[in-house]
Motif scaffolding. Structure first.
Motif, PDB file in Angstrom:
ATOM      1  N   CYS A  44      -1.848 -44.326 -39.736  1.00  0.00           N
ATOM      2  CA  CYS A  44      -2.582 -45.519 -39.296  1.00  0.00           C
ATOM      3  C   CYS A  44      -3.614 -45.926 -40.344  1.00  0.00           C
ATOM      4  O   CYS A  44      -3.768 -47.108 -40.651  1.00  0.00           O
ATOM      5  N   GLU A  45      -4.289 -44.932 -40.891  1.00  0.00           N
ATOM      6  CA  GLU A  45      -5.296 -45.202 -41.923  1.00  0.00           C
ATOM      7  C   GLU A  45      -4.662 -45.753 -43.190  1.00  0.00           C
ATOM      8  O   GLU A  45      -5.179 -46.680 -43.806  1.00  0.00           O
ATOM      9  N   ALA A  48      -3.759 -49.387 -42.564  1.00  0.00           N
ATOM     10  CA  ALA A  48      -4.976 -50.202 -42.566  1.00  0.00           C
ATOM     11  C   ALA A  48      -5.495 -50.432 -43.984  1.00  0.00           C
ATOM     12  O   ALA A  48      -5.937 -51.539 -44.323  1.00  0.00           O
ATOM     13  N   THR A  49      -5.428 -49.406 -44.824  1.00  0.00           N
ATOM     14  CA  THR A  49      -5.866 -49.538 -46.216  1.00  0.00           C
ATOM     15  C   THR A  49      -5.016 -50.564 -46.948  1.00  0.00           C
ATOM     16  O   THR A  49      -5.535 -51.427 -47.667  1.00  0.00           O
ATOM     17  N   ARG A  51      -3.306 -53.052 -45.632  1.00  0.00           N
ATOM     18  CA  ARG A  51      -3.586 -54.395 -45.092  1.00  0.00           C
ATOM     19  C   ARG A  51      -4.890 -54.957 -45.628  1.00  0.00           C
ATOM     20  O   ARG A  51      -4.961 -56.120 -46.017  1.00  0.00           O
ATOM     21  N   SER A  52      -5.928 -54.140 -45.662  1.00  0.00           N
ATOM     22  CA  SER A  52      -7.228 -54.639 -46.130  1.00  0.00           C
ATOM     23  C   SER A  52      -7.185 -54.948 -47.621  1.00  0.00           C
ATOM     24  O   SER A  52      -7.821 -55.899 -48.077  1.00  0.00           O
TER      25      SER A  52
END
Length: 168
Positions: A44-45, A48-49, A51-52
């Motif tokens: 998940c992390e 998210a990384t 995507r950001s």
């Protein structure tokens, strides 16, 4: 410019970032096809990384299994980044799907780009021979898939320590 660029390299070689940079110099909208599945907090992390880091301007399409269908459904001539084939392959192996059928279908779609398409994959054959049958099968299947996609690609880039080396 209907071309397929295949970006391959080891873990943390800069494959995804370089693919993002290549797409971002083209006109928007940019399409990111994600193959990852978030089975745990660490994944998940990672998602998210990614995507950001991409920021605005990207349309994300999740395609952990039906990658060929997701690509077929795209509007024509848009810049597309597929990240990554080895996660997609893992998803099919864990689901016990027919890899020959799935890989052939994907290679057929990628052989006919309708826009500038960039596809990321891991090079997994340069390390030691894995100690278990599943890992050896994955390494072999990934190697075959990578060869298949490299054969239909217009350009193949090998990423080494963040640097792209043109192979084809």
């Amino acid at each position: 410019m209907n071309r397929l660029t295949f970006i391959i390299g080891g873990a943390r070689s800069g494959k995804s970032r370089h693919g993002e940079e290549l797409v971002a110099i083209l006109p928007r909208p940019w399409i990111y096809i994600a193959t990852a599945q978030a089975y745990d907090d660490e994944m998940c992390e990672r998602i998210a990384t990614h995507r950001s880091r991409r920021g605005d301007g990207w349309l994300t399409v999740d395609a952990p299994l039906d990658l060929a269908g997701a690509i077929e459904a795209l509007p024509g001539d848009r810049p597309v980044l597929v990240d990554c084939l080895t996660l997609w392959l893992t998803n099919h192996m864990l689901a016990d799907h027919d890899l020959e059928v799935e890989c052939a279908r994907l290679a057929d779609i990628l052989a006919k780009p309708r826009g500038p398409w960039f596809v990321v994959s891991n090079e997994v054959g340069q390390g030691i021979v894995p100690d278990n049958a599943l890992a050896r099968r994955f390494r072999d299947e990934a190697g075959r898939l990578n060869q298949r996609i490299a054969a239909v690609a217009d350009t193949v880039l090998l990423m080494v320590a963040g640097l792209p080396l043109k192979v084809k």
